[in-house]
Design an enzyme around this catalytic site. Sequence first.
Site, PDB file in Angstrom:
ATOM      1  N   HIS A 144     -29.923 -40.229  19.562  1.00  0.00           N
ATOM      2  CA  HIS A 144     -30.470 -39.420  18.351  1.00  0.00           C
ATOM      3  C   HIS A 144     -30.009 -38.104  18.978  1.00  0.00           C
ATOM      4  CE1 HIS A 144     -33.216 -37.301  15.390  1.00  0.00           C
ATOM      5  NE2 HIS A 144     -33.250 -36.349  16.368  1.00  0.00           N
ATOM      6  N   GLU A 145     -30.350 -37.643  20.027  1.00  0.00           N
ATOM      7  CA  GLU A 145     -30.338 -36.261  20.669  1.00  0.00           C
ATOM      8  C   GLU A 145     -28.886 -35.861  20.998  1.00  0.00           C
ATOM      9  OE1 GLU A 145     -32.433 -33.871  20.762  1.00  0.00           O
ATOM     10  OE2 GLU A 145     -34.077 -35.151  20.137  1.00  0.00           O
ATOM     11  N   HIS A 148     -27.036 -34.707  17.814  1.00  0.00           N
ATOM     12  CA  HIS A 148     -27.023 -33.456  17.517  1.00  0.00           C
ATOM     13  C   HIS A 148     -25.968 -32.517  18.295  1.00  0.00           C
ATOM     14  CE1 HIS A 148     -30.589 -33.310  15.344  1.00  0.00           C
ATOM     15  NE2 HIS A 148     -31.588 -33.786  16.163  1.00  0.00           N
ATOM     16  N   GLU A 224     -32.198 -33.762  10.948  1.00  0.00           N
ATOM     17  CA  GLU A 224     -32.885 -34.953  11.925  1.00  0.00           C
ATOM     18  C   GLU A 224     -32.739 -36.140  11.102  1.00  0.00           C
ATOM     19  OE1 GLU A 224     -34.517 -34.534  14.540  1.00  0.00           O
ATOM     20  OE2 GLU A 224     -34.426 -32.377  14.447  1.00  0.00           O
TER      21      GLU A 224
END
Length: 309
Positions: A144-145, A148, A224
Amino acid sequence: MVVRAPRRFSADRGLTVRMLVTVFLLGLVYVAFVAVLIGIGLSPVLVIVIAGGLLFAQYWFSDRIALYAMGGRVVTPQQAPQLHGVVDRLCALSDTPKPAVAVADVDVPNAFATGRNPKRAVVCATTGLLRRLDAEELEGVLSHELSHVAHRDVAVMTVASFLGVLAGLITRFSLYSGMSGGLGHADDDDEDSGTLVVLVVVLVSTVVYAMSFVLTRALSRYRELAADRSGALLTGRPSALASALTKISGDMSRIPTRDLRAAEPFNAFFFAPAVAGGFSLSSLFSTHPPLDTRLTRLALLSAELGEAR
């Protein structure tokens, strides 16, 4: 039929469009803000120096500022072999540059990514996160990070947040200058003029801050969801990411309120919001979509991929 995970982080046109629109609108607000400040008599040189200096500092040093504020430190593979191992696998799978890896000695279970581009990025996990998650859940959070970073929305959020910070600084400077000026022996007309300028600056800065706040919050919530989807597609295990979300959100209630409130200013960059009980700006204007929404999206993606239960 099981759909194989893509070799790269999946593109998200919705996120790209939202980032462009947000930056464009904030740019218009920024130009209008500077024009008003100059129009009411503030020095153009002063305005440009403050604005340019702050933007430069935020853009070029955002990774160091975020790490310092969270008490994070960059670690070597020898110091954090598990964390580096997960990041290495995800970077190899997605064919992306490996970011610096950091650890923050904080019990709040969370992670964040920062940096102006993929080559200058930092991914940081807290010790609270590392203690609570198993290998698959940790992989889900870090994917997930890294999403980004790959989507470059970290840099966009850094730039987008600049205008609100600038408005706050200009307001403080104007109030200080106005109050200092009032201590002298200026005549009544000069005093009234100075007071009017301060009031106009405060009013305009408040409007600018409110507009930038709304725009960045809207972008933050969407990014997100985009990172959840892209990260889960990369690993092929949306259920692991959902499990990490559930575990982290549940454990937040066991963290001392003082620690949660100290972490709240960083919610826009966190994997999951650190929200203390009771009223707070973070609970009123959330940087993240509701937990149920994120879990529902991941469950639908899991069904779409035919993920084994």
